[in-house]
Design a protein around this motif. Structure first.
Motif, PDB file in Angstrom:
ATOM      1  N   GLY A   1       0.740  -1.308   0.070  1.00 33.35           N
ATOM      2  CA  GLY A   1       0.052  -0.054  -0.026  1.00 33.35           C
ATOM      3  C   GLY A   1       0.786   1.247  -0.029  1.00 33.35           C
ATOM      4  N   VAL A   2       0.650   2.164   0.982  1.00 33.21           N
ATOM      5  CA  VAL A   2       1.377   3.291   1.169  1.00 33.21           C
ATOM      6  C   VAL A   2       2.782   3.030   1.593  1.00 33.21           C
ATOM      7  N   ASN A   3       3.167   1.825   2.225  1.00 33.41           N
ATOM      8  CA  ASN A   3       4.370   1.736   2.861  1.00 33.41           C
ATOM      9  C   ASN A   3       5.424   0.899   1.869  1.00 33.41           C
ATOM     10  N   LEU A   4       6.365   1.258   1.945  1.00 33.14           N
ATOM     11  CA  LEU A   4       7.574   0.774   1.267  1.00 33.14           C
ATOM     12  C   LEU A   4       8.772   0.058   2.519  1.00 33.14           C
ATOM     13  N   ARG A   5       8.787  -1.058   2.338  1.00 31.52           N
ATOM     14  CA  ARG A   5       9.635  -1.949   3.204  1.00 31.52           C
ATOM     15  C   ARG A   5      10.702  -2.202   2.610  1.00 31.52           C
ATOM     16  N   VAL A   6      12.007  -2.038   3.173  1.00 27.85           N
ATOM     17  CA  VAL A   6      13.465  -2.051   2.664  1.00 27.85           C
ATOM     18  C   VAL A   6      14.051  -3.042   3.614  1.00 27.85           C
ATOM     19  N   ALA A   7      14.631  -4.160   3.325  1.00 29.96           N
ATOM     20  CA  ALA A   7      15.261  -4.970   4.094  1.00 29.96           C
ATOM     21  C   ALA A   7      16.855  -4.294   4.320  1.00 29.96           C
ATOM     22  N   LEU A   8      16.776  -4.417   5.795  1.00 32.34           N
ATOM     23  CA  LEU A   8      18.133  -3.943   6.225  1.00 32.34           C
ATOM     24  C   LEU A   8      19.224  -4.945   6.456  1.00 32.34           C
ATOM     25  N   TYR A   9      20.266  -4.547   6.649  1.00 32.34           N
ATOM     26  CA  TYR A   9      21.527  -5.769   6.735  1.00 32.34           C
ATOM     27  C   TYR A   9      22.145  -5.790   8.092  1.00 32.34           C
ATOM     28  N   PRO A  10      22.441  -7.028   8.907  1.00 35.61           N
ATOM     29  CA  PRO A  10      22.067  -8.309   8.519  1.00 35.61           C
ATOM     30  C   PRO A  10      20.464  -8.671   8.423  1.00 35.61           C
ATOM     31  N   THR A  11      19.676  -7.906   9.456  1.00 33.52           N
ATOM     32  CA  THR A  11      18.410  -8.129   9.788  1.00 33.52           C
ATOM     33  C   THR A  11      17.643  -7.045   9.881  1.00 33.52           C
ATOM     34  N   GLY A  12      16.310  -7.041   9.752  1.00 36.63           N
ATOM     35  CA  GLY A  12      15.618  -6.103  10.058  1.00 36.63           C
ATOM     36  C   GLY A  12      14.851  -5.424   8.725  1.00 36.63           C
ATOM     37  N   THR A  13      14.122  -4.342   9.021  1.00 33.14           N
ATOM     38  CA  THR A  13      13.296  -3.798   7.909  1.00 33.14           C
ATOM     39  C   THR A  13      13.180  -2.174   7.949  1.00 33.14           C
ATOM     40  N   ALA A  14      13.320  -1.554   7.167  1.00 34.95           N
ATOM     41  CA  ALA A  14      13.037   0.045   7.310  1.00 34.95           C
ATOM     42  C   ALA A  14      11.893   0.080   6.698  1.00 34.95           C
ATOM     43  N   THR A  15      11.029   0.832   7.121  1.00 42.26           N
ATOM     44  CA  THR A  15       9.550   1.209   6.497  1.00 42.26           C
ATOM     45  C   THR A  15       9.479   2.810   6.337  1.00 42.26           C
ATOM     46  N   PHE A  16       9.119   2.935   4.774  1.00 41.83           N
ATOM     47  CA  PHE A  16       8.829   4.381   4.327  1.00 41.83           C
ATOM     48  C   PHE A  16       7.378   4.564   4.151  1.00 41.83           C
ATOM     49  N   ALA A  17       6.656   5.424   4.703  1.00 39.60           N
ATOM     50  CA  ALA A  17       5.220   5.729   4.397  1.00 39.60           C
ATOM     51  C   ALA A  17       4.984   6.944   3.521  1.00 39.60           C
ATOM     52  N   ASP A  18       4.171   6.777   2.372  1.00 37.95           N
ATOM     53  CA  ASP A  18       3.639   7.825   1.518  1.00 37.95           C
ATOM     54  C   ASP A  18       2.881   8.793   2.562  1.00 37.95           C
ATOM     55  N   VAL A  19       2.609  10.125   2.143  1.00 37.26           N
ATOM     56  CA  VAL A  19       1.526  10.861   2.597  1.00 37.26           C
ATOM     57  C   VAL A  19       0.564  11.199   1.745  1.00 37.26           C
ATOM     58  N   GLU A  20      -0.632  10.566   1.777  1.00 36.17           N
ATOM     59  CA  GLU A  20      -1.665  11.056   0.779  1.00 36.17           C
ATOM     60  C   GLU A  20      -2.479  12.020   1.081  1.00 36.17           C
ATOM     61  N   ASN A  21      -1.879  13.108   1.119  1.00 31.96           N
ATOM     62  CA  ASN A  21      -2.344  14.422   1.419  1.00 31.96           C
ATOM     63  C   ASN A  21      -2.483  15.239   0.138  1.00 31.96           C
ATOM     64  N   PRO A  22      -3.686  15.598  -0.252  1.00 36.75           N
ATOM     65  CA  PRO A  22      -3.824  16.398  -1.732  1.00 36.75           C
ATOM     66  C   PRO A  22      -3.112  17.766  -1.646  1.00 36.75           C
ATOM     67  N   LEU A  23      -2.968  18.349  -0.639  1.00 38.25           N
ATOM     68  CA  LEU A  23      -2.334  19.520  -0.661  1.00 38.25           C
ATOM     69  C   LEU A  23      -0.852  19.407  -0.488  1.00 38.25           C
ATOM     70  N   HIS A  24      -0.301  18.601   0.441  1.00 34.36           N
ATOM     71  CA  HIS A  24       0.969  18.332   0.818  1.00 34.36           C
ATOM     72  C   HIS A  24       1.366  16.782   0.474  1.00 34.36           C
ATOM     73  N   PRO A  25       1.492  16.080  -0.671  1.00 38.68           N
ATOM     74  CA  PRO A  25       1.575  14.820  -0.875  1.00 38.68           C
ATOM     75  C   PRO A  25       2.981  14.420  -0.875  1.00 38.68           C
TER      76      PRO A  25
END
Length: 217
Positions: free
Chosen positions: A63-87
Motif C-alpha cells: 500500500g502506502v508503505n515501502l519496506r526495505v530489507a536492512l543488513y544483516p536483519t531488520g526492515t526500514a519502513t517508508f510511508a507515503d503521505v496521501e495528502n492532496p495539498l502536501h503529498p
C-alpha cells in the motif's frame, strides 16, 4: 540524474547512469517507464515497479508503505503521505551494492530528491540529486542544477559507517540547465553539464584538492 526523471515526468505530462550502482535506470528507460505518469510521484512508483523486478527481495510495497530489507536483519519502513495539498511519495530507485545502500526517490509535490538508506545501521541521508560513487567507495558526488528549485551546487559527500556527511561544495559562476557527475578517479570529479543560455554540452573537471571548494553549509 534527477533532471532525467524531471524531464521524463514532464514529457509524460505533456504527452498524456552512475558508477557502482547495481542496475540504474537509463534515461531512455525513465522516459519509457514514465511515459504514462500522471505526476512525479506516479513516475517514481512506475520506476519502482520495474526496479523491484531487477532487485528481488530487497524491498516490498504494501500500500502506502515501502519496506526495505536492512543488513544483516531488520526492515526500514517508508510511508507515503496521501495528502492532496502536501503529498509525499517515496519509491525504490536503485541499489548501491558496494556500500550496502539503497537509493530511494522522494517527491513532495513538484519537488524531487533522493534518499540514501545505509542498510547497516538504518541511517538515511537526503540528497538533492542522484549520487555518483567514487572508485574508492569513500565519497559520493551530486550535481543539482536547473533553472528553478535546485540547489545549483556540486557537492562531495563523505561516506562513513555513522552516516553520509557533506564534505565540500562548489557553485558555478554561470547558469546551468542540467548536470551529471561522475568520478575520473578517487580525487577527481567530472561533471557533464548544459548551459542555460545556449544548451551547449560541456565538461568540467575538478580535483578535490583544487581551490574554489567551499566548506559545507
Amino acid at each position: 540524474m534527477r533532471a532525467a526523471i524531471l524531464s521524463a515526468a514532464a514529457f509524460a505530462l505533456s504527452a498524456i547512469v552512475s558508477v557502482a550502482q547495481a542496475v540504474p535506470p537509463t534515461r531512455d528507460e525513465l522516459a519509457q517507464w514514465c511515459a504514462g505518469a500522471e505526476d512525479m510521484g506516479h513516475c517514481g512508483r512506475l520506476v519502482e515497479e520495474q526496479q523491484m523486478k531487477r532487485l528481488p527481495g530487497l524491498a516490498k510495497r504494501e500500500g502506502v508503505n515501502l519496506r526495505v530489507a536492512l543488513y544483516p536483519t531488520g526492515t526500514a519502513t517508508f510511508a507515503d503521505v496521501e495528502n492532496p495539498l502536501h503529498p509525499v511519495s517515496i519509491s525504490l530507485f536503485d541499489s548501491i551494492d558496494s556500500i550496502n545502500a539503497v537509493l530511494l526517490f522522494k517527491t513532495q509535490g513538484d519537488r524531487a530528491t533522493f534518499v540514501l538508506l545505509q542498510r547497516v545501521g538504518n541511517r538515511t541521508t537526503e540528497l538533492p540529486s542522484e549520487p555518483a560513487l567514487s572508485p574508492d567507495r569513500q565519497r559520493l558526488a551530486t550535481a543539482d542544477f536547473c533553472s528553478t528549485g535546485c540547489t545549483n551546487e556540486l557537492v562531495v559527500w563523505r561516506v562513513t559507517r555513522e552516516g553520509v556527511v557533506k564534505e565540500l561544495s562548489w557553485r558555478s559562476t554561470e547558469d546551468w540547465a542540467d548536470a551529471t557527475p561522475r568520478w575520473k578517479d578517487a580525487d577527481t570529479v567530472v561533471v557533464e553539464y548544459t548551459t542555460a543560455n545556449d544548451g551547449t554540452l560541456r565538461t568540467l573537471e575538478r580535483k578535490l584538492s583544487q581551490a574554489g571548494w567551499l566548506p559545507p553549509r
